[in-house]
Scaffold this motif. Sequence first.
Motif, PDB file in Angstrom:
ATOM      1  N   TRP A   1      30.077  43.216  41.439  1.00 43.30           N
ATOM      2  CA  TRP A   1      31.353  42.528  41.652  1.00 43.30           C
ATOM      3  C   TRP A   1      31.169  41.013  41.730  1.00 43.30           C
ATOM      4  O   TRP A   1      32.131  40.265  41.657  1.00 43.30           O
ATOM      5  CB  TRP A   1      32.072  43.081  42.851  1.00 43.30           C
ATOM      6  N   ASP A   2      29.919  40.562  41.833  1.00 41.11           N
ATOM      7  CA  ASP A   2      29.650  39.119  41.832  1.00 41.11           C
ATOM      8  C   ASP A   2      30.164  38.451  40.559  1.00 41.11           C
ATOM      9  O   ASP A   2      30.486  37.264  40.560  1.00 41.11           O
ATOM     10  CB  ASP A   2      28.144  38.837  41.963  1.00 41.11           C
ATOM     11  N   GLU A   3      30.228  39.214  39.466  1.00 46.67           N
ATOM     12  CA  GLU A   3      30.727  38.663  38.203  1.00 46.67           C
ATOM     13  C   GLU A   3      32.202  38.264  38.281  1.00 46.67           C
ATOM     14  O   GLU A   3      32.683  37.533  37.425  1.00 46.67           O
ATOM     15  CB  GLU A   3      30.555  39.677  37.066  1.00 46.67           C
ATOM     16  N   PHE A   4      32.891  38.744  39.292  1.00 42.91           N
ATOM     17  CA  PHE A   4      34.332  38.510  39.390  1.00 42.91           C
ATOM     18  C   PHE A   4      34.674  37.528  40.507  1.00 42.91           C
ATOM     19  O   PHE A   4      35.809  37.464  40.958  1.00 42.91           O
ATOM     20  CB  PHE A   4      35.072  39.845  39.554  1.00 42.91           C
ATOM     21  N   GLU A   5      33.681  36.752  40.920  1.00 46.34           N
ATOM     22  CA  GLU A   5      33.878  35.682  41.888  1.00 46.34           C
ATOM     23  C   GLU A   5      33.757  34.349  41.175  1.00 46.34           C
ATOM     24  O   GLU A   5      33.158  34.261  40.114  1.00 46.34           O
ATOM     25  CB  GLU A   5      32.830  35.770  42.999  1.00 46.34           C
ATOM     26  N   GLY A   6      34.315  33.336  41.751  1.00 45.51           N
ATOM     27  CA  GLY A   6      34.158  31.997  41.209  1.00 45.51           C
ATOM     28  C   GLY A   6      35.275  31.574  40.281  1.00 45.51           C
ATOM     29  O   GLY A   6      36.120  32.378  39.882  1.00 45.51           O
ATOM     30  N   PRO A   7      35.274  30.311  39.916  1.00 44.35           N
ATOM     31  CA  PRO A   7      36.384  29.740  39.156  1.00 44.35           C
ATOM     32  C   PRO A   7      36.505  30.254  37.723  1.00 44.35           C
ATOM     33  O   PRO A   7      37.577  30.199  37.134  1.00 44.35           O
ATOM     34  CB  PRO A   7      36.092  28.233  39.167  1.00 44.35           C
ATOM     35  N   GLN A   8      35.423  30.760  37.138  1.00 47.63           N
ATOM     36  CA  GLN A   8      35.479  31.259  35.758  1.00 47.63           C
ATOM     37  C   GLN A   8      35.963  32.701  35.671  1.00 47.63           C
ATOM     38  O   GLN A   8      36.265  33.188  34.585  1.00 47.63           O
ATOM     39  CB  GLN A   8      34.094  31.148  35.102  1.00 47.63           C
ATOM     40  N   ALA A   9      36.035  33.394  36.790  1.00 52.52           N
ATOM     41  CA  ALA A   9      36.425  34.809  36.804  1.00 52.52           C
ATOM     42  C   ALA A   9      37.932  34.956  36.612  1.00 52.52           C
ATOM     43  O   ALA A   9      38.708  34.089  37.026  1.00 52.52           O
ATOM     44  CB  ALA A   9      36.005  35.437  38.129  1.00 52.52           C
ATOM     45  N   PRO A  10      38.351  36.050  35.991  1.00 45.69           N
ATOM     46  CA  PRO A  10      39.790  36.287  35.878  1.00 45.69           C
ATOM     47  C   PRO A  10      40.409  36.488  37.264  1.00 45.69           C
ATOM     48  O   PRO A  10      39.763  37.024  38.167  1.00 45.69           O
ATOM     49  CB  PRO A  10      39.895  37.565  35.039  1.00 45.69           C
ATOM     50  N   VAL A  11      41.636  36.051  37.424  1.00 42.37           N
ATOM     51  CA  VAL A  11      42.358  36.238  38.682  1.00 42.37           C
ATOM     52  C   VAL A  11      42.895  37.671  38.695  1.00 42.37           C
ATOM     53  O   VAL A  11      43.555  38.104  37.754  1.00 42.37           O
ATOM     54  CB  VAL A  11      43.505  35.213  38.807  1.00 42.37           C
ATOM     55  N   MET A  12      42.593  38.389  39.763  1.00 50.50           N
ATOM     56  CA  MET A  12      43.023  39.779  39.860  1.00 50.50           C
ATOM     57  C   MET A  12      44.382  39.870  40.548  1.00 50.50           C
ATOM     58  O   MET A  12      44.610  39.253  41.581  1.00 50.50           O
ATOM     59  CB  MET A  12      41.998  40.608  40.643  1.00 50.50           C
ATOM     60  N   ASP A  13      45.254  40.667  39.959  1.00 58.53           N
ATOM     61  CA  ASP A  13      46.557  40.954  40.554  1.00 58.53           C
ATOM     62  C   ASP A  13      46.469  42.147  41.494  1.00 58.53           C
ATOM     63  O   ASP A  13      47.264  42.265  42.425  1.00 58.53           O
ATOM     64  CB  ASP A  13      47.583  41.244  39.459  1.00 58.53           C
ATOM     65  N   ALA A  14      45.520  43.043  41.214  1.00 57.92           N
ATOM     66  CA  ALA A  14      45.357  44.241  42.034  1.00 57.92           C
ATOM     67  C   ALA A  14      43.898  44.663  42.022  1.00 57.92           C
ATOM     68  O   ALA A  14      43.181  44.438  41.037  1.00 57.92           O
ATOM     69  CB  ALA A  14      46.234  45.371  41.514  1.00 57.92           C
ATOM     70  N   VAL A  15      43.484  45.287  43.119  1.00 56.99           N
ATOM     71  CA  VAL A  15      42.152  45.869  43.232  1.00 56.99           C
ATOM     72  C   VAL A  15      42.343  47.311  43.684  1.00 56.99           C
ATOM     73  O   VAL A  15      43.062  47.578  44.654  1.00 56.99           O
ATOM     74  CB  VAL A  15      41.278  45.096  44.240  1.00 56.99           C
ATOM     75  N   ILE A  16      41.716  48.233  42.948  1.00 61.32           N
ATOM     76  CA  ILE A  16      41.788  49.655  43.287  1.00 61.32           C
ATOM     77  C   ILE A  16      40.379  50.125  43.609  1.00 61.32           C
ATOM     78  O   ILE A  16      39.467  49.967  42.792  1.00 61.32           O
ATOM     79  CB  ILE A  16      42.347  50.484  42.116  1.00 61.32           C
ATOM     80  N   THR A  17      40.191  50.690  44.799  1.00 59.93           N
ATOM     81  CA  THR A  17      38.908  51.302  45.146  1.00 59.93           C
ATOM     82  C   THR A  17      39.014  52.801  44.870  1.00 59.93           C
ATOM     83  O   THR A  17      40.066  53.409  45.077  1.00 59.93           O
ATOM     84  CB  THR A  17      38.537  51.054  46.619  1.00 59.93           C
ATOM     85  N   VAL A  18      37.908  53.375  44.382  1.00 56.00           N
ATOM     86  CA  VAL A  18      37.927  54.796  44.001  1.00 56.00           C
ATOM     87  C   VAL A  18      36.851  55.606  44.714  1.00 56.00           C
ATOM     88  O   VAL A  18      36.568  56.729  44.329  1.00 56.00           O
ATOM     89  CB  VAL A  18      37.809  54.959  42.462  1.00 56.00           C
ATOM     90  N   CYS A  19      36.263  55.065  45.771  1.00 61.52           N
ATOM     91  CA  CYS A  19      35.234  55.778  46.514  1.00 61.52           C
ATOM     92  C   CYS A  19      35.818  57.015  47.178  1.00 61.52           C
ATOM     93  O   CYS A  19      36.954  57.012  47.627  1.00 61.52           O
ATOM     94  CB  CYS A  19      34.649  54.871  47.593  1.00 61.52           C
ATOM     95  N   GLY A  20      35.008  58.063  47.238  1.00 63.84           N
ATOM     96  CA  GLY A  20      35.428  59.296  47.901  1.00 63.84           C
ATOM     97  C   GLY A  20      35.034  59.277  49.359  1.00 63.84           C
ATOM     98  O   GLY A  20      34.576  58.266  49.891  1.00 63.84           O
ATOM     99  N   SER A  21      35.182  60.423  49.990  1.00 65.73           N
ATOM    100  CA  SER A  21      34.884  60.506  51.420  1.00 65.73           C
ATOM    101  C   SER A  21      33.609  61.283  51.710  1.00 65.73           C
ATOM    102  O   SER A  21      33.190  61.373  52.844  1.00 65.73           O
ATOM    103  CB  SER A  21      36.057  61.164  52.147  1.00 65.73           C
TER     104      SER A  21
END
Length: 157
Positions: free
Chosen positions: A65-85
Amino acid sequence: MNILVLCTGNSARSILLESILNRFGEGRVTAWSAGSKPAGQVHPQSLRLLQAKGFDTSAARSKSWDEFEGPQAPVMDAVITVCGSAASEPCPIWPGAPVRAHWGVEDPAAADEADWDVAFETAYAQLKRRADAFLALDFETLDADKLRDRMNLIGQD
């Protein structure tokens, strides 16, 4: 709408949902996936399943997820987590996105290899149902609170 799909390893569930959203979103959605502790490769059964369903997997890769941090990363409108229990699996938290939702799915990669076909098909079917429900929404006109509520309801199917 830019969506980031997160799980821990980014080798199965998040890859599946990223692929589903990009294919069936028909330009309304651009999805990416990432992991807090990426496996480093996409699970081979994820690739086999997606290819059998006609998806192009040439760009699929397990990434941090480090690839999606910083000024060059696309701005996310939503984040969906899919981890189970199962086994108290840790689920990453992404700060800053206006809409966060949890669509937990048990990890098919945790199944015995003899059970991979069923486990991956089950995860795909659950994620596809949820993606279809999301894509049926008029999400472009919903405010962030209503969208979050609807997305979290979708994750409870």
